[in-house]
Design a protein around this motif. Structure first.
Motif, PDB file in Angstrom:
ATOM      1  N   LEU A 148     -52.149   5.075 -40.441  1.00  0.00           N
ATOM      2  CA  LEU A 148     -52.024   6.303 -40.019  1.00  0.00           C
ATOM      3  C   LEU A 148     -50.602   6.593 -38.948  1.00  0.00           C
ATOM      4  O   LEU A 148     -49.927   7.418 -39.143  1.00  0.00           O
ATOM      5  CB  LEU A 148     -53.139   6.716 -39.050  1.00  0.00           C
ATOM      6  N   LEU A 149     -50.264   5.595 -38.306  1.00  0.00           N
ATOM      7  CA  LEU A 149     -49.133   5.517 -37.660  1.00  0.00           C
ATOM      8  C   LEU A 149     -47.919   5.754 -38.576  1.00  0.00           C
ATOM      9  O   LEU A 149     -46.891   6.550 -38.373  1.00  0.00           O
ATOM     10  CB  LEU A 149     -48.869   4.219 -37.085  1.00  0.00           C
ATOM     11  N   MET A 150     -47.801   5.157 -39.506  1.00  0.00           N
ATOM     12  CA  MET A 150     -46.752   5.159 -40.369  1.00  0.00           C
ATOM     13  C   MET A 150     -46.611   6.567 -41.257  1.00  0.00           C
ATOM     14  O   MET A 150     -45.540   7.099 -41.676  1.00  0.00           O
ATOM     15  CB  MET A 150     -46.619   3.888 -41.479  1.00  0.00           C
ATOM     16  N   ALA A 151     -47.745   7.076 -41.292  1.00  0.00           N
ATOM     17  CA  ALA A 151     -47.862   8.373 -42.192  1.00  0.00           C
ATOM     18  C   ALA A 151     -47.293   9.323 -41.177  1.00  0.00           C
ATOM     19  O   ALA A 151     -46.590  10.473 -41.543  1.00  0.00           O
ATOM     20  CB  ALA A 151     -49.152   8.531 -42.600  1.00  0.00           C
ATOM     21  N   LEU A 152     -47.977   9.393 -39.894  1.00  0.00           N
ATOM     22  CA  LEU A 152     -47.766  10.788 -39.024  1.00  0.00           C
ATOM     23  C   LEU A 152     -46.287  10.428 -38.341  1.00  0.00           C
ATOM     24  O   LEU A 152     -45.452  11.380 -37.914  1.00  0.00           O
ATOM     25  CB  LEU A 152     -48.677  10.643 -37.758  1.00  0.00           C
ATOM     26  N   ALA A 153     -45.674   9.142 -38.307  1.00  0.00           N
ATOM     27  CA  ALA A 153     -44.503   9.124 -37.358  1.00  0.00           C
ATOM     28  C   ALA A 153     -43.439   9.939 -38.022  1.00  0.00           C
ATOM     29  O   ALA A 153     -42.643  10.502 -37.247  1.00  0.00           O
ATOM     30  CB  ALA A 153     -44.042   7.557 -37.640  1.00  0.00           C
ATOM     31  N   PRO A 154     -43.107   9.962 -39.278  1.00  0.00           N
ATOM     32  CA  PRO A 154     -41.963  10.973 -39.753  1.00  0.00           C
ATOM     33  C   PRO A 154     -42.250  12.528 -39.596  1.00  0.00           C
ATOM     34  O   PRO A 154     -41.304  13.264 -39.693  1.00  0.00           O
ATOM     35  CB  PRO A 154     -41.476  10.511 -41.011  1.00  0.00           C
ATOM     36  N   MET A 155     -43.367  12.546 -39.722  1.00  0.00           N
ATOM     37  CA  MET A 155     -44.046  14.111 -39.835  1.00  0.00           C
ATOM     38  C   MET A 155     -43.962  14.706 -38.359  1.00  0.00           C
ATOM     39  O   MET A 155     -43.590  15.699 -38.193  1.00  0.00           O
ATOM     40  CB  MET A 155     -45.439  14.054 -39.881  1.00  0.00           C
TER      41      MET A 155
ATOM     42  N   ALA B  74     -39.521  -4.114 -39.674  1.00  0.00           N
ATOM     43  CA  ALA B  74     -38.933  -3.990 -40.897  1.00  0.00           C
ATOM     44  C   ALA B  74     -38.516  -2.642 -41.261  1.00  0.00           C
ATOM     45  O   ALA B  74     -37.142  -2.265 -41.796  1.00  0.00           O
ATOM     46  CB  ALA B  74     -39.710  -4.783 -41.808  1.00  0.00           C
ATOM     47  N   THR B  75     -39.485  -1.626 -40.944  1.00  0.00           N
ATOM     48  CA  THR B  75     -39.209  -0.348 -41.402  1.00  0.00           C
ATOM     49  C   THR B  75     -37.952   0.514 -40.800  1.00  0.00           C
ATOM     50  O   THR B  75     -37.089   1.044 -41.290  1.00  0.00           O
ATOM     51  CB  THR B  75     -40.402   0.454 -41.292  1.00  0.00           C
ATOM     52  N   ARG B  76     -37.986  -0.117 -39.287  1.00  0.00           N
ATOM     53  CA  ARG B  76     -36.780   0.615 -38.438  1.00  0.00           C
ATOM     54  C   ARG B  76     -35.563  -0.144 -38.901  1.00  0.00           C
ATOM     55  O   ARG B  76     -34.556   0.793 -39.107  1.00  0.00           O
ATOM     56  CB  ARG B  76     -37.110   0.066 -36.999  1.00  0.00           C
ATOM     57  N   GLN B  77     -35.619  -1.221 -39.344  1.00  0.00           N
ATOM     58  CA  GLN B  77     -34.150  -1.827 -39.544  1.00  0.00           C
ATOM     59  C   GLN B  77     -33.800  -1.322 -40.983  1.00  0.00           C
ATOM     60  O   GLN B  77     -32.653  -0.923 -41.109  1.00  0.00           O
ATOM     61  CB  GLN B  77     -34.340  -3.471 -39.796  1.00  0.00           C
TER      62      GLN B  77
ATOM     63  N   ASN C 240     -37.176  11.399 -40.807  1.00  0.00           N
ATOM     64  CA  ASN C 240     -36.983  11.768 -39.387  1.00  0.00           C
ATOM     65  C   ASN C 240     -37.333  10.978 -38.453  1.00  0.00           C
ATOM     66  O   ASN C 240     -38.527  10.339 -38.346  1.00  0.00           O
ATOM     67  CB  ASN C 240     -37.693  13.254 -39.251  1.00  0.00           C
ATOM     68  N   GLY C 241     -36.484  10.648 -37.261  1.00  0.00           N
ATOM     69  CA  GLY C 241     -36.968   9.836 -36.195  1.00  0.00           C
ATOM     70  C   GLY C 241     -36.861   8.324 -36.607  1.00  0.00           C
ATOM     71  O   GLY C 241     -36.908   7.455 -35.550  1.00  0.00           O
ATOM     72  N   GLU C 242     -36.716   7.689 -37.717  1.00  0.00           N
ATOM     73  CA  GLU C 242     -36.481   6.672 -38.011  1.00  0.00           C
ATOM     74  C   GLU C 242     -37.603   5.526 -37.647  1.00  0.00           C
ATOM     75  O   GLU C 242     -37.430   4.202 -37.290  1.00  0.00           O
ATOM     76  CB  GLU C 242     -35.117   5.959 -37.879  1.00  0.00           C
ATOM     77  N   TYR C 243     -38.891   6.081 -37.430  1.00  0.00           N
ATOM     78  CA  TYR C 243     -40.012   5.213 -36.983  1.00  0.00           C
ATOM     79  C   TYR C 243     -39.821   4.733 -35.502  1.00  0.00           C
ATOM     80  O   TYR C 243     -40.340   3.808 -35.056  1.00  0.00           O
ATOM     81  CB  TYR C 243     -40.416   4.215 -37.887  1.00  0.00           C
ATOM     82  N   GLN C 244     -38.734   5.260 -34.475  1.00  0.00           N
ATOM     83  CA  GLN C 244     -38.442   4.707 -33.346  1.00  0.00           C
ATOM     84  C   GLN C 244     -39.687   5.349 -32.261  1.00  0.00           C
ATOM     85  O   GLN C 244     -39.702   4.677 -31.217  1.00  0.00           O
ATOM     86  CB  GLN C 244     -37.234   5.491 -32.815  1.00  0.00           C
ATOM     87  N   ASN C 245     -40.402   6.298 -32.943  1.00  0.00           N
ATOM     88  CA  ASN C 245     -41.581   6.938 -32.157  1.00  0.00           C
ATOM     89  C   ASN C 245     -42.867   6.154 -32.294  1.00  0.00           C
ATOM     90  O   ASN C 245     -43.921   6.606 -31.554  1.00  0.00           O
ATOM     91  CB  ASN C 245     -41.538   8.387 -32.225  1.00  0.00           C
ATOM     92  N   VAL C 246     -43.036   5.035 -33.104  1.00  0.00           N
ATOM     93  CA  VAL C 246     -44.239   4.526 -33.205  1.00  0.00           C
ATOM     94  C   VAL C 246     -44.215   3.064 -32.876  1.00  0.00           C
ATOM     95  O   VAL C 246     -43.058   2.270 -32.969  1.00  0.00           O
ATOM     96  CB  VAL C 246     -44.763   4.698 -34.623  1.00  0.00           C
TER      97      VAL C 246
END
Length: 297
Positions: A112-119, A144-147, A161-167
């Motif tokens: 869920l986190l990885m699905a909602l983060a870019p949304m 790994a995803t952020r990198q 969007n956000g490059e997963y920096q918000n999760v």
């Protein structure tokens, strides 16, 4: 070796940017077709290297780290883009102004986190998971995803969007310590997705939704905020809905109001358990509740 001692040996500390040489997300050399070696590239983790029992005893002392109060929590380790590290002498003007708004309790492998983060790139989201290896998996997955995102060209279609920096994710027992991490009314959304059903009567006190725990969730959820529940166990759905309906601070949201809700759709389909239910053509039961306004003093 006793069960408790075995658990302690099995577990190891994990954090949002921690990598170890024993996992596939460790710092590994990678080549680019030449003899040059690039050190420090992270690989996406593979679940088979993060084995863990399906459930954890929430009443056992897991020697967890948690702040005495939300004000003492250092979020810079989890969201370095948004929070100043204690050693940073000149904080950015954009830092330390945001707060975690969404919490996925028992986040599992972080679907869920990885699905909602870019949304919702401007919303800080936190997964809370009690199992050590599962928390470590999500930790390494985010790192790994952020990198990977940071290495993509600015015009790449793979940039999110956000490059997963918000999760982020934290190892915690939400049943005991959710109030240690979040202030009163801090959260606008809280998720309970495919929780342990605890079928036996004597185990039902360990269910994530109980009358006593609902008071804790109502405390950290702001008026108007939404509590989401999704399960493939009808008995558990009825249990959660019954207790939530009976609580004065939670108002059921009619199903017609949830039609087309992208957040609910992600909650239903993006988790590992949700995908497994779909593969097996099983049923899912959903109940969502809005936090009522606080009664007047």
């Amino acid at each position: 070796m006793s069960k408790r001692t075995h658990d302690q040996v099995e577990e190891m500390e994990a954090g949002p940017s921690t990598v170890t040489s024993t996992s596939t997300s460790s710092l590994t050399p990678a080549t680019n077709g030449s003899n040059d070696v690039n050190i420090g590239l992270l690989q996406l983790p593979q679940k088979r290297f993060y084995r863990q029992r399906a459930h954890a005893n929430v009443f056992v002392d897991h020697e967890l780290d948690y702040p005495k109060s939300p004000s003492e929590m250092d979020w810079s380790y989890h969201y370095p883009k948004y929070f100043t590290h204690p050693d940073q002498t000149e904080p950015s003007s954009i830092q330390n102004e945001k707060k975690v708004e969404w919490a996925d309790v028992g986040c599992g492998f972080g679907g869920l986190l990885m699905a909602l983060a870019p949304m919702f790139p401007d919303t800080l989201m936190l997964g809370m998971e009690i199992r050590m290896s599962v928390t470590k998996y999500v930790t390494d997955r985010i790192a790994a995803t952020r990198q990977y995102q940071s290495m993509l060209p600015s015009n790449s279609t793979e940039r999110e969007n956000g490059e997963y920096q918000n999760v982020s994710v934290i190892r915690a027992n939400a049943m005991k310590h959710i109030g240690n991490f979040f202030e009163k009314g801090q959260l606008s959304k809280i998720f309970f997705l495919f929780p342990d059903p605890h079928f036996k009567n004597r185990k039902q006190k360990a269910r994530i939704i109980t009358p006593g725990l609902l008071a804790e969730y109502a405390y950290v959820l702001k008026p108007g905020g939404i509590l989401y529940t999704v399960t493939d166990v009808k008995d558990l759905h009825e249990w959660m809905a019954l207790h939530l309906n009976n609580h004065p601070l939670f108002i059921p949201i009619p199903n017609e109001e949830l039609t087309g809700d992208a957040i609910l759709e992600a909650a239903r389909t993006s988790t590992e358990e949700g995908k497994k239910v779909e593969r097996n053509k099983g049923d899912k039961w959903v109940a969502c509740f809005r936090r009522a306004e606080n009664p007047e003093d």
